[in-house]
Design a protein around this motif. Structure first.
Motif, mmCIF file in Angstrom:
data_model
loop_
_atom_site.group_PDB
_atom_site.id
_atom_site.type_symbol
_atom_site.label_atom_id
_atom_site.label_comp_id
_atom_site.label_asym_id
_atom_site.label_seq_id
_atom_site.Cartn_x
_atom_site.Cartn_y
_atom_site.Cartn_z
ATOM 1 N N PHE A 19 0.839 -1.195 0.000
ATOM 2 C CA PHE A 19 0.000 0.000 0.000
ATOM 3 C C PHE A 19 0.874 1.246 0.000
ATOM 4 N N THR A 20 0.268 2.325 -0.527
ATOM 5 C CA THR A 20 0.908 3.631 -0.553
ATOM 6 C C THR A 20 -0.070 4.646 0.004
ATOM 7 N N LEU A 21 0.383 5.457 0.915
ATOM 8 C CA LEU A 21 -0.481 6.502 1.457
ATOM 9 C C LEU A 21 0.162 7.859 1.212
ATOM 10 N N ASN A 22 -0.683 8.840 1.007
ATOM 11 C CA ASN A 22 -0.231 10.202 0.766
ATOM 12 C C ASN A 22 -1.084 11.134 1.603
ATOM 13 N N ILE A 23 -0.439 12.028 2.342
ATOM 14 C CA ILE A 23 -1.183 12.933 3.197
ATOM 15 C C ILE A 23 -0.616 14.333 3.066
ATOM 16 N N GLU A 24 -1.505 15.318 2.961
ATOM 17 C CA GLU A 24 -1.127 16.724 2.881
ATOM 18 C C GLU A 24 -1.655 17.421 4.132
ATOM 19 N N ASN A 25 -0.750 17.976 4.919
ATOM 20 C CA ASN A 25 -1.130 18.566 6.196
ATOM 21 C C ASN A 25 -1.134 20.091 6.135
ATOM 22 N N VAL A 26 -2.215 20.673 6.622
ATOM 23 C CA VAL A 26 -2.304 22.130 6.712
ATOM 24 C C VAL A 26 -1.415 22.589 7.860
ATOM 25 N N PRO A 27 -0.423 23.448 7.606
ATOM 26 C CA PRO A 27 0.465 23.900 8.691
ATOM 27 C C PRO A 27 -0.284 24.754 9.709
ATOM 28 N N SER A 28 0.172 24.679 10.943
ATOM 29 C CA SER A 28 -0.358 25.554 11.986
ATOM 30 C C SER A 28 0.022 26.994 11.678
ATOM 31 N N ALA A 29 -0.898 27.908 11.942
ATOM 32 C CA ALA A 29 -0.603 29.322 11.708
ATOM 33 C C ALA A 29 0.498 29.818 12.640
ATOM 34 N N ASP A 30 0.604 29.212 13.830
ATOM 35 C CA ASP A 30 1.600 29.638 14.811
ATOM 36 C C ASP A 30 2.967 29.014 14.579
ATOM 37 N N ASN A 31 2.984 27.817 13.959
ATOM 38 C CA ASN A 31 4.244 27.110 13.763
ATOM 39 C C ASN A 31 4.172 26.304 12.474
ATOM 40 N N PRO A 32 4.787 26.787 11.385
ATOM 41 C CA PRO A 32 4.677 26.105 10.096
ATOM 42 C C PRO A 32 5.312 24.724 10.071
ATOM 43 N N ARG A 33 6.145 24.398 11.078
ATOM 44 C CA ARG A 33 6.754 23.069 11.138
ATOM 45 C C ARG A 33 5.771 22.009 11.640
#
Length: 269
Positions: free
Chosen positions: A231-245
């Motif tokens: 299996f392959t999974l792909n996830i795109e995470n919205v960065p926190s406004a306070d900490n882009p990391r």
């Protein structure tokens, strides 16, 4: 009758504040008891809806709590987790990179009845990966793509004078093992450490980091080949406004852990 657990938070940056806010607004079965900060005598000004928690230092946190949520740099993990685990308490670890360098924490937990819980954070599919690892894993490869600004300041980039902000096209800046990445990119490798711990470990998992100009979201792709499934999974995470990391999903995963601990029905491995 369900016991109300006293929760402590170690670290009060953007993630710690988010967890504290959710607990302050009310979460059945939990009460926010204490928060460890650098200077307990000058705590941050917060308008609390519920009873104000105690502010303490790291050394004073474990006796005040049944469960500690670690929201601090990985360099502080041992000082946060070890005392609580020796008291047989539960520690929710966000800095999973620290676990790669501190295998002794698992021994402390085992010997004293403590528990270490690692939330999924900004990744998906850890349950499937852990299940596949019961059989035979042939390969686990993870590729992380990030906006350049979320990588700025990493020791590897500083030591090699790499200016990610000057990049004009997607550039691979690292290829190696999770153990290496945890040392060179400590603020960006927690998701990777969780994948390594759930699967093939920190030395056999393959890993790449790409800086991608114009990319909006932190993106992770994990490809797994095993005797049970591919299996392959792909996830795109919205960065926190306070900490882009840090992605918003990381906060939500902590809150989901708390909900799951008290849930009469638990879904997933």
């Amino acid at each position: 009758m369900q016991k109300t657990l006293r929760v402590g938070i170690a670290g009060f940056g953007s993630l710690g504040r988010g967890v504290a806010k959710a607990l302050d607004q009310g979460k059945a079965g939990y009460t926010l008891a204490a928060i460890a900060v650098r200077d307990p005598l000058s705590p941050p000004a917060v308008r609390w809806q519920s009873a104000e928690p105690l502010f303490t230092n790291i050394a004073g946190l474990a006796p005040l709590c049944d469960l500690i949520i670690e929201c601090a740099p990985s360099s502080l993990l041992e000082s946060i987790a070890a005392p609580a685990l020796r008291l047989g308490k539960t520690v929710v670890v966000l800095s999973s990179t620290g676990l790669l360098a501190l295998p002794g924490l698992q021994d402390i937990a085992r010997e004293n009845g403590g528990k270490i819980i690692v939330p999924s954070g900004g990744i998906a599919g850890l349950d499937a990966l852990a299940a596949a690892a019961v059989g035979e894993l042939y390969s686990v490869k993870m590729v992380t793509r990030k906006p350049p600004k979320s990588l700025a300041g990493a020791p590897y980039l500083v030591d090699n004078a790499i200016d990610v902000d000057a990049m004009t096209e997607p550039t691979r800046i690292f290829k190696g093992s999770p153990r290496e990445a945890a040392r060179l990119f400590p603020a960006n490798a927690n998701v990777l450490a969780s994948v390594a711990l759930a699967g093939m470990g920190p030395d056999r998992t393959e890993y790449e980091i790409w800086a991608v100009p114009g990319l909006q979201y932190n993106t992770h792709t994990v490809a797994v080949d095993s005797s049970a499934s591919r299996f392959t999974l792909n996830i795109e995470n919205v960065p926190s406004a306070d900490n882009p990391r840090t992605g918003i999903l990381t906060l939500y995963s902590v809150l989901a852990v708390l909900d799951r601990l008290n849930a009469p029905v638990r879904i997933g491995t």
